[in-house]
Enzyme design. Structure first.
Site, PDB file in Angstrom:
ATOM      1  N   ILE A 141      18.319 -49.808 -15.699  1.00  0.00           N
ATOM      2  CA  ILE A 141      17.777 -48.551 -16.239  1.00  0.00           C
ATOM      3  C   ILE A 141      17.554 -47.503 -15.138  1.00  0.00           C
ATOM      4  O   ILE A 141      17.961 -46.346 -15.288  1.00  0.00           O
ATOM      5  CB  ILE A 141      16.442 -48.800 -16.988  1.00  0.00           C
ATOM      6  N   CYS A 159      11.412 -38.481  -8.594  1.00  0.00           N
ATOM      7  CA  CYS A 159      10.539 -39.584  -9.003  1.00  0.00           C
ATOM      8  C   CYS A 159      10.893 -40.766  -8.104  1.00  0.00           C
ATOM      9  O   CYS A 159      12.046 -40.954  -7.745  1.00  0.00           O
ATOM     10  CB  CYS A 159      10.819 -39.898 -10.468  1.00  0.00           C
ATOM     11  N   LYS A 162      -0.460 -47.270 -22.598  1.00  0.00           N
ATOM     12  CA  LYS A 162      -0.295 -45.979 -21.923  1.00  0.00           C
ATOM     13  C   LYS A 162       0.864 -45.204 -22.552  1.00  0.00           C
ATOM     14  O   LYS A 162       0.735 -44.020 -22.874  1.00  0.00           O
ATOM     15  CB  LYS A 162       0.002 -46.214 -20.435  1.00  0.00           C
ATOM     16  N   ASN A 163       2.004 -45.900 -22.735  1.00  0.00           N
ATOM     17  CA  ASN A 163       3.205 -45.193 -23.179  1.00  0.00           C
ATOM     18  C   ASN A 163       3.188 -44.828 -24.659  1.00  0.00           C
ATOM     19  O   ASN A 163       4.087 -44.149 -25.141  1.00  0.00           O
ATOM     20  CB  ASN A 163       4.455 -46.014 -22.853  1.00  0.00           C
ATOM     21  N   ASP A 197       9.989 -52.073 -17.057  1.00  0.00           N
ATOM     22  CA  ASP A 197       8.593 -51.991 -16.613  1.00  0.00           C
ATOM     23  C   ASP A 197       7.992 -53.369 -16.314  1.00  0.00           C
ATOM     24  O   ASP A 197       6.838 -53.455 -15.884  1.00  0.00           O
ATOM     25  CB  ASP A 197       7.738 -51.281 -17.681  1.00  0.00           C
ATOM     26  N   ARG A 244       5.495 -37.423 -15.108  1.00  0.00           N
ATOM     27  CA  ARG A 244       6.704 -36.977 -15.824  1.00  0.00           C
ATOM     28  C   ARG A 244       6.493 -36.878 -17.329  1.00  0.00           C
ATOM     29  O   ARG A 244       7.125 -36.071 -17.996  1.00  0.00           O
ATOM     30  CB  ARG A 244       7.814 -37.994 -15.604  1.00  0.00           C
ATOM     31  N   ARG A 292      -2.877 -45.299 -12.205  1.00  0.00           N
ATOM     32  CA  ARG A 292      -2.192 -44.406 -13.154  1.00  0.00           C
ATOM     33  C   ARG A 292      -1.964 -45.098 -14.488  1.00  0.00           C
ATOM     34  O   ARG A 292      -2.005 -44.451 -15.536  1.00  0.00           O
ATOM     35  CB  ARG A 292      -0.814 -44.013 -12.602  1.00  0.00           C
ATOM     36  N   ARG A 324      15.802 -39.499 -12.694  1.00  0.00           N
ATOM     37  CA  ARG A 324      15.173 -39.243 -13.998  1.00  0.00           C
ATOM     38  C   ARG A 324      15.245 -37.791 -14.482  1.00  0.00           C
ATOM     39  O   ARG A 324      14.227 -37.117 -14.609  1.00  0.00           O
ATOM     40  CB  ARG A 324      13.713 -39.696 -13.972  1.00  0.00           C
ATOM     41  N   PRO A 325      16.461 -37.304 -14.748  1.00  0.00           N
ATOM     42  CA  PRO A 325      16.588 -35.925 -15.251  1.00  0.00           C
ATOM     43  C   PRO A 325      16.060 -35.790 -16.690  1.00  0.00           C
ATOM     44  O   PRO A 325      15.772 -36.794 -17.342  1.00  0.00           O
ATOM     45  CB  PRO A 325      18.100 -35.670 -15.212  1.00  0.00           C
ATOM     46  N   VAL A 326      15.950 -34.539 -17.171  1.00  0.00           N
ATOM     47  CA  VAL A 326      15.506 -34.310 -18.562  1.00  0.00           C
ATOM     48  C   VAL A 326      16.591 -33.583 -19.360  1.00  0.00           C
ATOM     49  O   VAL A 326      16.316 -32.938 -20.365  1.00  0.00           O
ATOM     50  CB  VAL A 326      14.166 -33.525 -18.633  1.00  0.00           C
ATOM     51  N   ASP A 327      17.856 -33.719 -18.894  1.00  0.00           N
ATOM     52  CA  ASP A 327      18.971 -33.033 -19.556  1.00  0.00           C
ATOM     53  C   ASP A 327      19.085 -33.400 -21.036  1.00  0.00           C
ATOM     54  O   ASP A 327      19.442 -32.563 -21.862  1.00  0.00           O
ATOM     55  CB  ASP A 327      20.288 -33.337 -18.818  1.00  0.00           C
ATOM     56  N   GLN A 328      18.782 -34.651 -21.389  1.00  0.00           N
ATOM     57  CA  GLN A 328      18.920 -35.077 -22.789  1.00  0.00           C
ATOM     58  C   GLN A 328      17.856 -34.419 -23.673  1.00  0.00           C
ATOM     59  O   GLN A 328      18.117 -34.081 -24.823  1.00  0.00           O
ATOM     60  CB  GLN A 328      18.827 -36.598 -22.908  1.00  0.00           C
TER      61      GLN A 328
HETATM   62  C1  UD1 Z   1       9.843 -44.338 -20.471  1.00  0.00           C
HETATM   63  C2  UD1 Z   1       8.532 -44.977 -20.069  1.00  0.00           C
HETATM   64  C3  UD1 Z   1       8.688 -45.742 -18.759  1.00  0.00           C
HETATM   65  C4  UD1 Z   1       9.862 -46.724 -18.857  1.00  0.00           C
HETATM   66  C5  UD1 Z   1      11.123 -46.031 -19.352  1.00  0.00           C
HETATM   67  C6  UD1 Z   1      12.261 -47.002 -19.617  1.00  0.00           C
HETATM   68  C7  UD1 Z   1       6.874 -43.461 -20.996  1.00  0.00           C
HETATM   69  C8  UD1 Z   1       5.822 -42.433 -20.767  1.00  0.00           C
HETATM   70  N1  UD1 Z   1       7.533 -43.918 -19.926  1.00  0.00           N
HETATM   71  O1  UD1 Z   1      10.175 -43.392 -19.468  1.00  0.00           O
HETATM   72  O2  UD1 Z   1       7.481 -46.454 -18.501  1.00  0.00           O
HETATM   73  O3  UD1 Z   1      10.120 -47.262 -17.561  1.00  0.00           O
HETATM   74  O4  UD1 Z   1      10.852 -45.327 -20.591  1.00  0.00           O
HETATM   75  O5  UD1 Z   1      11.846 -47.982 -20.515  1.00  0.00           O
HETATM   76  O6  UD1 Z   1       7.082 -43.888 -22.115  1.00  0.00           O
HETATM   77  N2  UD1 Z   1      17.693 -40.137 -18.610  1.00  0.00           N
HETATM   78  C9  UD1 Z   1      18.549 -39.099 -18.304  1.00  0.00           C
HETATM   79  N3  UD1 Z   1      18.326 -37.872 -18.900  1.00  0.00           N
HETATM   80  C10 UD1 Z   1      17.297 -37.659 -19.756  1.00  0.00           C
HETATM   81  C11 UD1 Z   1      16.429 -38.726 -20.055  1.00  0.00           C
HETATM   82  C12 UD1 Z   1      16.655 -39.956 -19.473  1.00  0.00           C
HETATM   83  O7  UD1 Z   1      19.495 -39.265 -17.527  1.00  0.00           O
HETATM   84  O8  UD1 Z   1      17.140 -36.524 -20.235  1.00  0.00           O
HETATM   85  C13 UD1 Z   1      17.916 -41.470 -17.993  1.00  0.00           C
HETATM   86  C14 UD1 Z   1      16.804 -41.863 -17.002  1.00  0.00           C
HETATM   87  O9  UD1 Z   1      17.033 -41.311 -15.720  1.00  0.00           O
HETATM   88  C15 UD1 Z   1      16.879 -43.370 -17.045  1.00  0.00           C
HETATM   89  C16 UD1 Z   1      17.265 -43.661 -18.506  1.00  0.00           C
HETATM   90  O10 UD1 Z   1      17.822 -42.459 -19.004  1.00  0.00           O
HETATM   91  O11 UD1 Z   1      17.894 -43.825 -16.187  1.00  0.00           O
HETATM   92  C17 UD1 Z   1      16.121 -44.077 -19.388  1.00  0.00           C
HETATM   93  O12 UD1 Z   1      15.041 -43.178 -19.196  1.00  0.00           O
HETATM   94  P1  UD1 Z   1      13.957 -42.861 -20.323  1.00  0.00           P
HETATM   95  O13 UD1 Z   1      14.025 -43.875 -21.407  1.00  0.00           O
HETATM   96  O14 UD1 Z   1      14.082 -41.426 -20.697  1.00  0.00           O
HETATM   97  O15 UD1 Z   1      12.604 -43.060 -19.512  1.00  0.00           O
HETATM   98  P2  UD1 Z   1      11.284 -42.268 -19.772  1.00  0.00           P
HETATM   99  O16 UD1 Z   1      11.224 -41.906 -21.205  1.00  0.00           O
HETATM  100  O17 UD1 Z   1      11.103 -41.211 -18.752  1.00  0.00           O
END
Ligand code: UD1
Length: 421
Positions: free
Chosen positions: A331, A117, A22-23, A309, A93, A401, A122-126
């Site tokens: 995480i 979520c 999936k990922n 996961d 997401r 899902r 799980r923000p997208v700031d990065q």
């Molecule tokens: C991906 C996987 C998900 C897995 C996760 C961690 C997909 C589609 N999903 O999710 O199954 O559980 O990796 O292995 O591949 N974070 C921030 N800001 C950001 C981005 C991330 O604070 O902009 C934080 C998140 O809240 C979390 C950590 O960084 O605590 C890791 O998240 P991330 O690796 O980004 O997870 P996803 O890519 O969403």
């Protein structure tokens, strides 16, 4: 709403075919937005998140076909709406993966913020910070990220990006965006999950110049154009891991076709320590277990560490194994929602912040439980397979899902499990 009905207590025997990841499939479907040529993806899993991504991509004006044997073709030549609306993003997401490719190819994108979520904020700031480093102007207003290039620019510019933490979809967004940027992009602190090299290999087949994928530093030299390709999605290590935990906990002997040991080192170490026998054969992974296991403490971290996961599924195994164990989740801040449901089945678990203390040897007995998120659902299935009597799992849309016909596959290796409408 569908439910799963499981009558537990059966050992599992036979062969299961592991689907495409999936990922990996989700970013790879988005990678097709980077070219006007046709992209063919093979081994695409049949699951709800892929259907959601299909809706999102079709909504942009992309031609999309899908066959029963997991082959998807996409053509984004006529893409005229570089947008990801809230209605679709709120259910998945990973829709944020459209941002990088859209911005790179069309110089603009409007993508809804994902919002809350179940497993954490799980923000997208990065994602925003990294694309801004490549020159994008991103305004956040009315719940949307509106991204465009500065006046006079035709392409993003290569940059050095160091994220505050390792982010999987963040790395994927930058990787895709950088392929069409002007100059060199270096991703420091890049995620190393096997889905990232798989995406990089696909992009290379499309004409991208990438090195270092699979390590924490990825270098991308932008090219003017990408072309079509045919790519096969890597096997789903989390689906494989889930079946491994199920067989280890119930006892039995199962071959997981297509599964790769080299993507599951941290989990395999724990399963072997617990007493299961796992070997790689030319067809995949073979797992043999007496069902009598020793509990194993573990701590989730980025790849190649123990995957978050797999935390819920490993915990279900620890619940019935001999001895005490601690599961530490580093995480996501709220990823223990399966605990109370496991307790309803007879588990003995105490949560203290980011640690869950499990006292093993529980005699599980079937009950009504509720799935709360994707991997939590999988842990309830494992517990239900071990529990004495009948377990009913509600809200299995979470399971659908991310798992490709899980109950069919489990029935094929001897589980007594059915879907009730
Ligand atoms: C991906 C996987 C998900 C897995 C996760 C961690 C997909 C589609 N999903 O999710 O199954 O559980 O990796 O292995 O591949 N974070 C921030 N800001 C950001 C981005 C991330 O604070 O902009 C934080 C998140 O809240 C979390 C950590 O960084 O605590 C890791 O998240 P991330 O690796 O980004 O997870 P996803 O890519 O969403």
């Amino acid at each position: 709403m569908d439910k799963l009905l499981i009558r537990g207590g059966r050992a599992l025997h036979g062969t299961v075919s592991i689907s495409g990841a999936k990922n990996a499939a989700l970013p790879e479907l988005c990678a097709a937005l980077l070219t006007a040529d046709t992209v063919t993806l093979k081994n695409v899993p049949r699951l709800q998140d892929v259907v959601t991504m299909e809706k999102l991509i079709r909504n942009m004006g992309v031609a999309f076909t899908r066959s029963d044997d997991g082959i998807v073709t996409l053509n984004a030549a006529a893409l005229d709406k570089p947008e990801a609306p809230y209605e679709l993003v709120k259910t998945m997401r990973a829709s944020v993966l459209a941002l990088g490719p859209l911005l790179a190819r069309f110089g603009k994108a409007t993508v809804s913020l994902p919002g809350g979520c179940a497993i954490g904020s799980r923000p997208v700031d990065q994602h925003i910070k990294g694309l801004q480093a490549m020159g994008a102007i991103i305004d956040v207003a009315h719940g949307y990220m509106n991204a465009h290039l500065p006046k006079g620019w035709t392409r993003l510019k290569g940059a050095r990006i160091t994220t505050d933490m390792v982010t999987v979809t963040g790395t994927e967004n930058f990787l895709m965006a950088a392929c069409l940027a002007d100059g060199v992009t270096i991703l420091e602190n890049a995620a190393q999950e096997p889905e990232i090299p798989d995406l990089a290999e696909m992009l290379i087949a499309m004409g991208a110049k990438i090195s270092g994928h699979g390590t924490s530093r990825i270098t991308i030299t932008g090219v003017e154009k990408l072309h079509g390709c045919t790519h096969s999605v890597v096997a789903d290590r989390i689906e494989a891991g889930t079946f491994l935990c199920a067989v280890a906990a119930t006892g039995g002997d199962v071959i997981l076709e297509n599964a790769r040991a080299d993507h599951l080192d941290a989990l395999l170490d724990k399963l072997r320590e617990a007493g299961a026998l796992v070997t790689q054969s030319p067809h995949g992974l073979q797992v043999t277990s007496s069902g009598k296991l020793k509990a194993q403490s573990f701590r989730t971290t980025e790849y190649p560490g123990f995957p978050t996961d797999m935390q819920a599924q490993m915990m279900a195994l620890n619940v019935v194994a001999a001895g005490s164990s601690i599961a530490t989740e580093t995480i996501f801040e709220n990823r223990f929602m399966h605990v109370n449901e496991l307790v309803r089945l007879g588990a003995n678990i105490q949560i203290d912040g980011r640690a869950a203390m499990v006292t093993g040897n529980a005699k599980l007995s079937g009950a009504h439980v509720m799935a709360t998120d994707l991997r939590a659902s999988a842990s309830l299935v494992i517990a239900g397979l071990v529990a004495e009597g009948e377990t009913t799992i509600e809200r299995i849309y979470h399971l659908d899902r991310g798992y490709d016909r899980m109950e069919e596959k489990l029935r094929g290796i001897g589980a007594d499990i059915e879907r009730v409408k």
